[in-house]
Design a protein around this motif. Structure first.
Motif, short mmCIF file in Angstrom:
data_model
loop_
_atom_site.label_atom_id
_atom_site.label_comp_id
_atom_site.label_asym_id
_atom_site.label_seq_id
_atom_site.Cartn_x
_atom_site.Cartn_y
_atom_site.Cartn_z
N TRP A 70 46.15 19.45 23.06
CA TRP A 70 45.87 20.48 24.06
C TRP A 70 45.22 21.70 23.42
N SER A 128 52.03 16.64 30.55
CA SER A 128 50.98 17.04 29.61
C SER A 128 50.29 15.86 28.96
N VAL A 159 53.52 22.82 26.73
CA VAL A 159 53.50 21.43 27.18
C VAL A 159 54.84 20.79 26.86
N THR A 193 48.92 26.72 21.92
CA THR A 193 49.78 25.82 22.69
C THR A 193 51.11 25.62 21.96
#
Length: 343
Positions: free
Chosen positions: A125, A95, A116, A133
């Motif tokens: 992200w 990630s 991630v 996320t």
């Protein structure tokens, strides 16, 4: 509602076998269909075009295991995109490669949730994609593939890339031999994902310590130039009851998954100092050491703890996973704390 696990799969022996094995374990734990999409197929120029199309809805829950961000395109592979999904989630392993964000992960068009492995990247992200996320760090199949065996004929086992001072296996073996210690170089390659992972973890299980260094001290063309991150070779080692000698990456995953007794800090890449610290750690090793490390790994490193977090976030039912967790807890393993991370 059925579940489908889609994994972007590299060829065996390219360093991604732990991720492929994890995806297979995830599918088993969720009672899901497992589908592999070869890495080479995901370089097609058609995927960014398809990513602009409307999302197709269907009855399935789809979880995409993406070794790198580009593998999120596996969701759009024809065989999986046409049936559609009611809920889609992606789990990105590398990630830290946010600069390679694919079109399919933008503007919450195709994914409902992302996971991630780097806690430090959760907010980045979320901001870049507009998608909720969460943090799910690395793990290992401690229950199924780990070991606490006592017989350890190897004192130090090389695993993966090394800094220049430690890269010559013959030289390191010679120097450790003068100290009465046994060194083993790279495990032999097996041209099969499952077999190769078994060979690597088998070598770890025969060693008191494995040798690994953070990407900050052991860079390569495929590592990040500034962000440090934990990888599978660290957690697989402790799963196999071995301490990891070297320098651990400075990141949240290291703080959460490893502990003082799991590592032997060599202080840097200076080999003279490192050899002395390896010798000291080998002298302190006892037959109780592997079992202690293995039990601790079972309690906090096993992939199933990551899967339990995923299941909770996505509101899924997973009776096979629940049975595995009950087995682990029945052996005296306490539940691992949740790993939500920032964001």
């Amino acid at each position: 509602m059925g579940i489908r696990v889609v994994v972007g799969e590299f060829d065996a022996g390219t360093g991604w076998d732990p991720v492929t094995v994890m995806a297979r374990l995830l599918a088993r734990a969720l009672g899901a269909e497992l589908v592999s999409v070869p890495h080479r197929r995901l370089s097609s120029r058609a995927y960014p075009v398809v990513a602009r199309a409307p999302r197709r809805r269907g009855p399935l829950t789809t979880i995409v295991v993406a070794p790198q961000p580009v593998h999120l395109y596996a969701l759009l592979d024809v065989a999986h995109w046409l049936p559609g999904s009611g809920l889609t989630a992606g789990w990105v392993i590398d990630s830290f490669l946010l600069d390679r964000l694919p079109a399919v992960a933008r503007r919450r068009r195709h994914f409902d949730h992302l996971f991630v492995t780097d806690a430090e990247m959760v907010r980045d992200w979320a901001d870049a994609t507009g998608i909720t996320t969460s943090w799910l760090p690395w793990g290992s199949d401690v229950l199924g593939r780990g070991s606490g065996q006592v017989v350890r004929p190897v004192d130090l086992q090389r695993v993966g890339r090394q800094p220049e001072t430690w890269s010559d296996d013959d030289d390191v073996a010679r120097l450790l031999g003068t100290r009465g210690l046994v060194y083993s170089g790279r495990p032999p390659f097996v041209p099969d994902v499952d077999g190769n992972q078994a060979a690597v973890m088998g070598a770890m299980a025969r060693a008191k310590m494995t040798l690994s260094f953070t990407n900050r001290l052991s860079p390569a063309g495929y590592t990040h130039h500034s962000r440090e991150y934990l990888t599978g070779r660290w957690v697989d080692a402790v799963a196999c009851g071995a301490r990891v000698a070297g320098v651990a990456p400075r990141c949240a995953a290291t703080e959460r998954l490893l502990w003082t007794g799991a590592t032997v800090d060599l202080g840097g890449v200076d080999r003279r100092e490192g050899l002395a610290r390896v010798e000291e750690a080998a002298a302190a090793w006892t037959p109780a050491t592997p079992g202690s490390i293995h039990r601790r790994a079972l309690a906090q490193v096993d992939w199933r703890w990551r899967f339990a977090e995923l299941v909770e976030v996505l509101h899924l039912e997973a009776p096979v996973l629940e049975a595995d967790l009950a087995t682990m807890q029945g052996s005296g393993t306490p539940p691992a704390p949740p790993l939500r991370g920032p964001g």
